[in-house]
Write an enzyme that holds these catalytic residues in place. Structure first.
Site, mmCIF file in Angstrom:
data_model
loop_
_atom_site.group_PDB
_atom_site.id
_atom_site.type_symbol
_atom_site.label_atom_id
_atom_site.label_comp_id
_atom_site.label_asym_id
_atom_site.label_seq_id
_atom_site.Cartn_x
_atom_site.Cartn_y
_atom_site.Cartn_z
ATOM 1 N N LYS A 268 -1.938 -22.042 -2.038
ATOM 2 C CA LYS A 268 -2.703 -22.961 -1.192
ATOM 3 C C LYS A 268 -4.190 -22.621 -1.301
ATOM 4 C CE LYS A 268 -3.527 -24.000 3.752
ATOM 5 N NZ LYS A 268 -3.008 -23.908 5.139
ATOM 6 N N ASP A 273 -10.668 -24.777 6.335
ATOM 7 C CA ASP A 273 -9.748 -25.604 7.124
ATOM 8 C C ASP A 273 -10.310 -25.815 8.521
ATOM 9 O OD1 ASP A 273 -7.661 -26.943 8.255
ATOM 10 O OD2 ASP A 273 -6.268 -25.241 8.248
ATOM 11 N N LYS A 280 -9.661 -28.300 14.810
ATOM 12 C CA LYS A 280 -9.340 -27.026 15.453
ATOM 13 C C LYS A 280 -10.396 -26.709 16.498
ATOM 14 C CE LYS A 280 -7.301 -24.602 11.457
ATOM 15 N NZ LYS A 280 -5.962 -24.337 11.973
ATOM 16 N N ASP A 291 -8.519 -19.621 4.171
ATOM 17 C CA ASP A 291 -7.327 -20.441 3.982
ATOM 18 C C ASP A 291 -7.028 -20.724 2.506
ATOM 19 O OD1 ASP A 291 -5.195 -21.522 5.337
ATOM 20 O OD2 ASP A 291 -6.126 -23.495 5.628
ATOM 21 N N ASP A 350 -4.169 -31.144 10.636
ATOM 22 C CA ASP A 350 -4.328 -29.692 10.514
ATOM 23 C C ASP A 350 -3.107 -29.050 9.825
ATOM 24 O OD1 ASP A 350 -5.528 -27.250 10.734
ATOM 25 O OD2 ASP A 350 -5.077 -26.974 12.876
ATOM 26 N N GLU A 352 -2.261 -29.322 6.853
ATOM 27 C CA GLU A 352 -2.702 -29.815 5.547
ATOM 28 C C GLU A 352 -2.178 -28.986 4.381
ATOM 29 O OE1 GLU A 352 -4.327 -27.694 7.259
ATOM 30 O OE2 GLU A 352 -4.858 -26.230 5.716
ATOM 31 N N ARG A 354 0.803 -27.900 3.665
ATOM 32 C CA ARG A 354 2.031 -28.464 3.089
ATOM 33 C C ARG A 354 1.740 -29.743 2.298
ATOM 34 N NH1 ARG A 354 4.551 -28.544 9.008
ATOM 35 N NH2 ARG A 354 2.929 -26.964 9.194
HETATM 36 N N1 BES Z 1 -4.355 -22.665 7.876
HETATM 37 C C1 BES Z 1 -3.587 -22.929 9.035
HETATM 38 C C2 BES Z 1 -2.608 -21.799 9.346
HETATM 39 C C3 BES Z 1 -3.245 -20.539 9.833
HETATM 40 C C4 BES Z 1 -3.463 -20.350 11.179
HETATM 41 C C5 BES Z 1 -3.584 -19.557 8.948
HETATM 42 C C6 BES Z 1 -4.049 -19.178 11.605
HETATM 43 C C7 BES Z 1 -4.175 -18.390 9.367
HETATM 44 C C8 BES Z 1 -4.403 -18.202 10.709
HETATM 45 C C9 BES Z 1 -2.769 -24.208 8.813
HETATM 46 O O1 BES Z 1 -3.361 -25.151 8.009
HETATM 47 C C10 BES Z 1 -2.577 -24.828 10.152
HETATM 48 O O2 BES Z 1 -3.533 -25.240 10.729
HETATM 49 N N2 BES Z 1 -1.332 -24.881 10.605
HETATM 50 C C11 BES Z 1 -1.010 -25.441 11.858
HETATM 51 C C12 BES Z 1 0.170 -26.361 11.693
HETATM 52 C C13 BES Z 1 0.447 -27.231 12.866
HETATM 53 C C14 BES Z 1 -0.683 -28.223 13.074
HETATM 54 C C15 BES Z 1 1.754 -27.957 12.623
HETATM 55 C C16 BES Z 1 -0.680 -24.294 12.800
HETATM 56 O O3 BES Z 1 -0.083 -23.313 12.375
HETATM 57 O O4 BES Z 1 -1.051 -24.376 13.955
HETATM 58 ZN ZN ZN Z 2 -4.688 -24.439 6.606
HETATM 59 MN MN MN Z 3 -4.661 -26.446 9.065
#
Ligand code: BES
Ligand code: ZN
Ligand code: MN
Length: 507
Positions: A268, A273, A280, A291, A350, A352, A354
């Site tokens: 990824k 992000d 966020k 990220d 968010d 993103e 996947r």
């Molecule tokens: N990049 C984040 C995941 C992440 C969170 C990595 C904290 C490192 C530290 C990912 O893109 C994300 O935002 N995931 C969301 C998914 C949700 C919106 C379904 C998450 O984990 O909150």
């Molecule tokens: Zn992310």
């Molecule tokens: Mn995200």
């Protein structure tokens, strides 16, 4: 730092410092430490008797030799309890010695091997751990500093003293191997630590090209238009919100038999992000330059594999883009069509990772790979489940997951499985498309992985969620290892190189 091996006795080494060791509970030092003690007329034994040296794990005692031996100083490092000794303790001891000497103003030292005497560790493995510890432990990211302490020194040289000439070649080979893997890891750390504005997708593509040019790696970079021709709607759906153009990086390394199907690595590569329109909160955005740790690890693994001439064929894939809100950004409710044709309803922009991986993985399958590994800072949920100490592992092949777990135990890059029971699929059913990109409050790491699973066809696949392990905080919540300074860990490089190194071994 220069690292070399020389044939000779440690007590005869002329260097700013020599490093010897002591297991806890040993009153009369033997082996190399014993030889140094004799040359010093019992100075080490005296420290032990006086209670100033106990051999406790990570203990350090530094003293001047007063001309009794050619070296100016002796550092004794504690190896701890002999029963708890292993490779990771060698890494830690070596890292501790390196950083302690640097803090003491010593930039050049000669060391004995830790643990190959009464510790009983294999010479090659011990050497690799020694070198990894020194290079990973002394890592610092100073690119953006202009102010330095006046008395700060850099480590310039580590020499490994090898007593038996017949071991010299093995030690030299192990040094080269570990240097390659450690430098690739530190290269990944640099990338992850860099500000988003200095590692845009275009810049990452340039770095990948540069890595490829210096090695027997082929690099192809797809721009927006080419990605469009390949119907990479997931990848492009994320990229839309940013005015920074995306790049889809493909690295190929042919080290195995001609025609043997490759092992695919997908990472990824979100260089920042923000969450997109599903923005966020400010606090959660602070570390989101990280990220792209998965993409960086993929580039790092390819770099090391090529340098080590591993006898495998590899394809590394890194879909790189920013995730920003903007006038053209993908909106919650939009439906994206991926490279493989599957449609995804985006309910949260968010989620993103996947989306870009749907095309990264789907494109990987077109290489007919024998296996696919992906690495992604995918979910906060994985951090809730496993913390910062362990990478979450999900996949379709027990055999591959077994290999990873063993490699993790050996390298200290821990991984642990979460289940992919098909019943969880209910959570990502969409009302209007094939699948939706959010799975609700619970089992977030699993539902994210289940979406990825749709894009690997029937290729044996393992997904590594490195959201938690991408960095250490230096606090109780992350692995406290001397070779993991606060900041990016370079997770995945040592792990996958170990898996690839053992690839042709029976399981
Ligand atoms: N990049 C984040 C995941 C992440 C969170 C990595 C904290 C490192 C530290 C990912 O893109 C994300 O935002 N995931 C969301 C998914 C949700 C919106 C379904 C998450 O984990 O909150
Ligand atoms: Zn992310
Ligand atoms: Mn995200």
């Amino acid at each position: 730092m220069q690292i070399q091996a020389t044939h000779g006795r440690i007590e005869e080494a002329a260097d700013s410092a020599i490093v010897v060791n002591l297991f806890q509970g040993v009153n009369a030092p033997g082996g190399a430490t014993g030889a140094v003690d004799r040359a010093l007329e019992g100075m080490i034994a005296e420290l032990i008797q006086g209670g100033d040296l106990k051999g406790k794990f990570k203990e350090v005692v530094l003293f001047r030799t007063g001309g009794r031996i050619p070296a100016e100083r002796v550092l004794v490092v504690g190896l701890g309890d002999q029963l708890e000794f292993g490779l990771d303790r060698i890494r830690e001891t070596s890292a501790r010695a390196a950083t302690f000497l640097r803090e003491s103003g010593v930039s050049s030292y000669t060391t004995i091997m830790h643990g190959t005497g009464i510790g009983g560790v294999d010479l090659r493995e011990a050497t690799e751990a020694l070198v990894e510890g020194a290079l990973l432990g002394s890592y610092r990211f100073n690119r953006y500093r202009t102010e330095r302490d006046e008395d700060e020194v850099e480590l310039t040289s580590m020499t490994v003293a090898v007593k038996d000439a017949e071991n010299l070649e093995t030690v030299q080979e192990a040094i080269q191997w570990a240097r390659t893997v450690s430098e690739a890891t530190n290269f990944v750390r640099d990338l992850v630590a860099s500000p988003a504005r200095d590692k845009t997708p275009r810049e990452l593509a340039r770095v990948a090209q540069e890595v490829a040019e210096g090695a027997s790696i082929q690099c192809t970079v797809l721009d927006e238009k080419q990605a469009e021709e390949l119907n990479m709607g997931g990848f492009l759906g994320v990229a839309r919100g940013s005015s920074e153009p995306p790049r889809f990086i493909i690295l190929e390394y042919h080290g195995g038999p001609k025609g043997e199907s490759p092992i695919a690595l997908v990472g990824k590569g979100i260089t920042f992000d923000s969450g997109g329109l599903s923005l966020k909160p400010a606090k959660s955005m602070e570390t989101m330059k990280e990220d792209m740790a998965g993409a960086a690890a993929v580039i790092g693994v390819l770099r090391a594999a090529a340098e080590l001439k591993l006898p495998v064929n590899l394809v590394g894939i890194a879909p790189c883009t920013e995730n920003l809100p903007g006038g053209r950004a993908t909106k919650p409710g939009d439906v994206l069509t991926t490279h493989l044709g599957t449609t995804i309803e985006v309910l949260n922009t968010d989620a993103e990772g996947r989306l870009v991986l749907s095309d990264g993985l789907g494109y990987a399958t077109t290489f007919n790979p024998q296996a696919i590994f992906d690495m992604a800072t995918l979910t906060g949920a994985c951090m809730v489940a496993l913390g910062r100490m362990t990478t979450g592992m999900m996949g379709t092949s027990e055999e591959l997951m077994d290999r990873l777990r063993r490699a993790g135990a050996k390298t200290g890059d821990y991984v642990w499985p979460l289940p992919l029971y098909e019943e969880y699929e209910e959570q990502i059913k969409s009302d209007i498309a094939d699948v939706k990109n959010t799975g609700g409050k619970y089992a977030g790491a699993i539902t994210a992985a289940l979406l990825l699973k749709r894009f690997v066809k029937d290729v044996p696949w393992v997904h590594l969620d490195i959201a938690g392990t991408r960095k250490t905080t230096g606090e109780a919540d992350s692995l406290q290892k001397e070779y993991l300074p606060k900041g990016p860990t370079g997770v995945g490089v040592r792990l996958l190189i170990q898996v690839l190194r053992d690839w042709n071994q029976a399981t």
